[in-house]
Scaffold this active site. Structure first.
Site, mmCIF file in Angstrom:
data_model
loop_
_atom_site.group_PDB
_atom_site.id
_atom_site.type_symbol
_atom_site.label_atom_id
_atom_site.label_comp_id
_atom_site.label_asym_id
_atom_site.label_seq_id
_atom_site.Cartn_x
_atom_site.Cartn_y
_atom_site.Cartn_z
ATOM 1 N N CYS A 117 -4.524 -0.512 1.160
ATOM 2 C CA CYS A 117 -3.521 -1.068 2.091
ATOM 3 C C CYS A 117 -4.144 -1.672 3.345
ATOM 4 C CB CYS A 117 -2.511 -0.006 2.480
ATOM 5 S SG CYS A 117 -1.701 0.716 1.061
ATOM 6 N N HIS A 253 0.779 -1.954 9.119
ATOM 7 C CA HIS A 253 0.996 -1.762 7.686
ATOM 8 C C HIS A 253 2.308 -1.001 7.508
ATOM 9 C CE1 HIS A 253 0.744 -0.675 3.621
ATOM 10 N NE2 HIS A 253 0.308 0.554 3.797
ATOM 11 N N ASN A 283 6.408 -0.143 0.646
ATOM 12 C CA ASN A 283 4.981 -0.304 0.921
ATOM 13 C C ASN A 283 4.401 -1.309 -0.076
ATOM 14 O OD1 ASN A 283 2.212 -0.069 1.108
ATOM 15 N ND2 ASN A 283 2.196 2.172 1.201
HETATM 16 N N1 ACO Z 1 13.171 12.591 -3.395
HETATM 17 C C1 ACO Z 1 13.619 13.807 -3.047
HETATM 18 N N2 ACO Z 1 12.795 14.831 -2.722
HETATM 19 C C2 ACO Z 1 11.466 14.588 -2.746
HETATM 20 C C3 ACO Z 1 10.952 13.333 -3.098
HETATM 21 C C4 ACO Z 1 11.852 12.311 -3.436
HETATM 22 N N3 ACO Z 1 11.464 11.073 -3.780
HETATM 23 N N4 ACO Z 1 9.608 13.385 -3.037
HETATM 24 C C5 ACO Z 1 9.285 14.638 -2.629
HETATM 25 N N5 ACO Z 1 10.415 15.364 -2.472
HETATM 26 C C6 ACO Z 1 10.524 16.749 -2.035
HETATM 27 C C7 ACO Z 1 9.257 17.525 -2.303
HETATM 28 O O1 ACO Z 1 9.264 17.996 -3.646
HETATM 29 C C8 ACO Z 1 9.337 18.637 -1.287
HETATM 30 O O2 ACO Z 1 10.218 19.628 -1.766
HETATM 31 P P1 ACO Z 1 9.879 21.181 -1.549
HETATM 32 O O3 ACO Z 1 9.853 21.379 -0.054
HETATM 33 O O4 ACO Z 1 11.033 21.866 -2.232
HETATM 34 O O5 ACO Z 1 8.561 21.405 -2.204
HETATM 35 C C9 ACO Z 1 9.999 17.981 -0.081
HETATM 36 O O6 ACO Z 1 10.665 16.796 -0.614
HETATM 37 C C10 ACO Z 1 9.038 17.588 1.033
HETATM 38 O O7 ACO Z 1 7.956 16.851 0.456
HETATM 39 P P2 ACO Z 1 6.731 16.368 1.366
HETATM 40 O O8 ACO Z 1 5.764 15.640 0.504
HETATM 41 O O9 ACO Z 1 6.223 17.497 2.172
HETATM 42 O O10 ACO Z 1 7.491 15.339 2.330
HETATM 43 P P3 ACO Z 1 6.945 14.598 3.620
HETATM 44 O O11 ACO Z 1 7.849 14.874 4.753
HETATM 45 O O12 ACO Z 1 5.478 14.796 3.816
HETATM 46 O O13 ACO Z 1 7.186 13.061 3.233
HETATM 47 C C11 ACO Z 1 5.938 11.143 2.449
HETATM 48 C C12 ACO Z 1 6.526 12.520 2.104
HETATM 49 C C13 ACO Z 1 7.089 10.193 2.750
HETATM 50 C C14 ACO Z 1 5.176 10.642 1.238
HETATM 51 C C15 ACO Z 1 5.024 11.289 3.680
HETATM 52 O O14 ACO Z 1 4.149 12.364 3.522
HETATM 53 C C16 ACO Z 1 4.239 10.043 3.905
HETATM 54 O O15 ACO Z 1 4.776 9.000 4.202
HETATM 55 N N6 ACO Z 1 2.898 10.132 3.827
HETATM 56 C C17 ACO Z 1 2.060 8.977 3.991
HETATM 57 C C18 ACO Z 1 2.093 8.241 2.732
HETATM 58 C C19 ACO Z 1 1.602 6.848 2.863
HETATM 59 O O16 ACO Z 1 1.673 6.249 3.897
HETATM 60 N N7 ACO Z 1 1.110 6.335 1.757
HETATM 61 C C20 ACO Z 1 0.706 4.983 1.686
HETATM 62 C C21 ACO Z 1 -0.733 4.910 1.758
HETATM 63 S S1 ACO Z 1 -1.204 3.271 1.662
HETATM 64 C C22 ACO Z 1 -2.144 2.944 0.252
HETATM 65 O O17 ACO Z 1 -3.317 2.779 0.375
HETATM 66 C C23 ACO Z 1 -1.444 2.878 -1.116
#
Ligand code: ACO
Length: 360
Positions: A117, A253, A283
């Site tokens: 990214c 980004h 994204n």
């Molecule tokens: N729908 C519903 N529930 C979900 C989903 C979904 N799509 N995905 C995960 N959950 C649940 C999980 O199972 C978890 O449940 P649990 O507490 O019962 O175990 C709960 O939601 C919380 O999950 P987390 O992963 O802890 O959620 P978080 O608040 O960290 O948000 C996210 C997740 C949005 C992915 C966040 O961590 C994030 O944005 N991280 C950065 C990711 C990013 O920017 N990636 C791009 C990188 S760029 C590249 O190079 C490709």
């Protein structure tokens, strides 16, 4: 890697353009096939919908490039260099950049850059370096991704985040006050495994079965992104001989609205000067910054003389920032009505083979 701004020869952005595939995949569409919901996706990421491409990565890259070249009133034959930032190329060989040249013409150098990214900021920095060194006068710098090819709908933690698209800029040598004033690029190779796409490289030679998946430790990526991207931006601003408060527009980004908000706070940029479109595209990896930049110029967020900070992070773990002074012109010199063939299919229909795989 550090590069400093000066009145010496460097790259100015003189053309900009984007291509967003027409097929939309909404959060509700996803919720109809996997265990997720609009509320979770919106509050955790800021994403409402994304685009799913019915054409190849290089088709999208070419479409964005046509718009950027028209804005600069130049042809591909005027380019000494075409760089495409991508981690989802059509093939291993040739590069997406070579395909763009096949469609648009010219005999300049072509290459792809994979910094996930962060790719567009890396590619812009490379083009700026080649222009500063005198090995190029003009370059087409594109970010293009077709990440829907890698989506694993059985993994709701990543399937909801990514989308397809392309954006492009044309840069030209200048010794004026506008252009790329500095950039700051980094990577921490000890973090390769916290964000990785498997099954699309040659590691299958060494393992019996490598399915295509996006594997991400979301919280770790989040934590590193907020810290590293902010640090990189501050260093790039300092390298340009500027203060954080000088920044007019933030083009981050588009990975997560909470990460963008945290970065804006760190750089003290007013919300109306933080251009975001993550709600519409999700994204799009290396394509997200040039798509956002192109829209921000067309919508008047980037104004003549604006000081723009472009900041990114991605798999690697890579991160980087580029500080760009916009020139006097925010109007396109020309527009093009060039269009790709459309599609009657919805985003969900385009993903139908994967949906069928879920037995739905
Ligand atoms: N729908 C519903 N529930 C979900 C989903 C979904 N799509 N995905 C995960 N959950 C649940 C999980 O199972 C978890 O449940 P649990 O507490 O019962 O175990 C709960 O939601 C919380 O999950 P987390 O992963 O802890 O959620 P978080 O608040 O960290 O948000 C996210 C997740 C949005 C992915 C966040 O961590 C994030 O944005 N991280 C950065 C990711 C990013 O920017 N990636 C791009 C990188 S760029 C590249 O190079 C490709």
């Amino acid at each position: 890697m550090r590069s400093e701004g000066s009145s010496m020869r460097h790259a100015a952005i003189i053309g900009w353009g984007a291509y967003a595939p027409p097929a939309v995949l909404s959060n509700d569409d996803l919720a109809s096939v996997i265990d997720t919901n609009d509320e979770w996706i919106t509050t955790r990421s800021g994403i409402k919908e994304r685009r799913i491409s019915h054409v190849t990565n290089s088709d999208m890259a070419t479409a964005a490039a046509r718009h950027a070249l028209a804005a600069a009133n130049l042809d591909a034959g005027d380019m000494d260099l075409i760089i495409v930032a991508t981690c989802s190329p059509d093939r291993a060989v040739p590069s997406v950049a070579a395909y763009v040249q096949r469609e648009l013409g010219g005999l300049g150098a072509t290459m792809d850059i994979n910094a996930a990214c962060s790719g567009f900021v890396y590619a812009l920095s490379v083009a700026n370096g080649m222009i500063a060194a005198g090995t190029a006068d003009r370059a087409l710098v594109i970010g293009a991704e077709r990440l829907s090819s890698f989506l694993d709908l059985e993994d709701r933690t990543t399937a909801v985040l990514f989308g397809d698209g392309a954006g492009a800029v044309v840069v030209e040598a200048t010794d004026g006050p506008e252009g790329v004033l500095s950039s700051n690029l980094h990577s921490d190779g000890s973090l390769t495994e916290i964000l990785t796409i498997r099954g699309a490289g040659t590691e299958g030679v060494f393992a019996a079965d490598v399915p295509t998946t996006v594997d991400m430790e979301g919280r770790e990526v989040f934590r590193n992104a907020v810290t590293r991207m902010g640090e990189g931006a501050v260093v790039a601003i300092d390298n340009a001989g500027l203060e954080v408060d000088d920044i007019d527009v933030l083009i981050s980004h588009q990975a997560n609205i909470r990460i963008i908000d945290a970065t804006a706070k760190r750089l003290n940029v007013d919300p109306e000067n933080v251009y975001t479109n993550i709600h519409a595209y999700g994204n799009t990896s290396a394509a997200s910054i040039p798509i956002a930049l192109s829209e921000a110029v067309d919508q008047g967020v980037v104004k003549p003389g604006s000081l723009v900070a472009m900041v990114a992070f991605g798999g690697g773990l890579t991160w980087g920032a580029a500080i760009v002074r916009w020139g006097d012109r925010v109007e396109r010199l020309r527009t093009t009505d060039s269009r790709l063939p459309g599609t009657d299919k919805t985003g969900l229909e385009l993903l139908a083979d994967r949906v069928q795989g879920l037995g739905l």
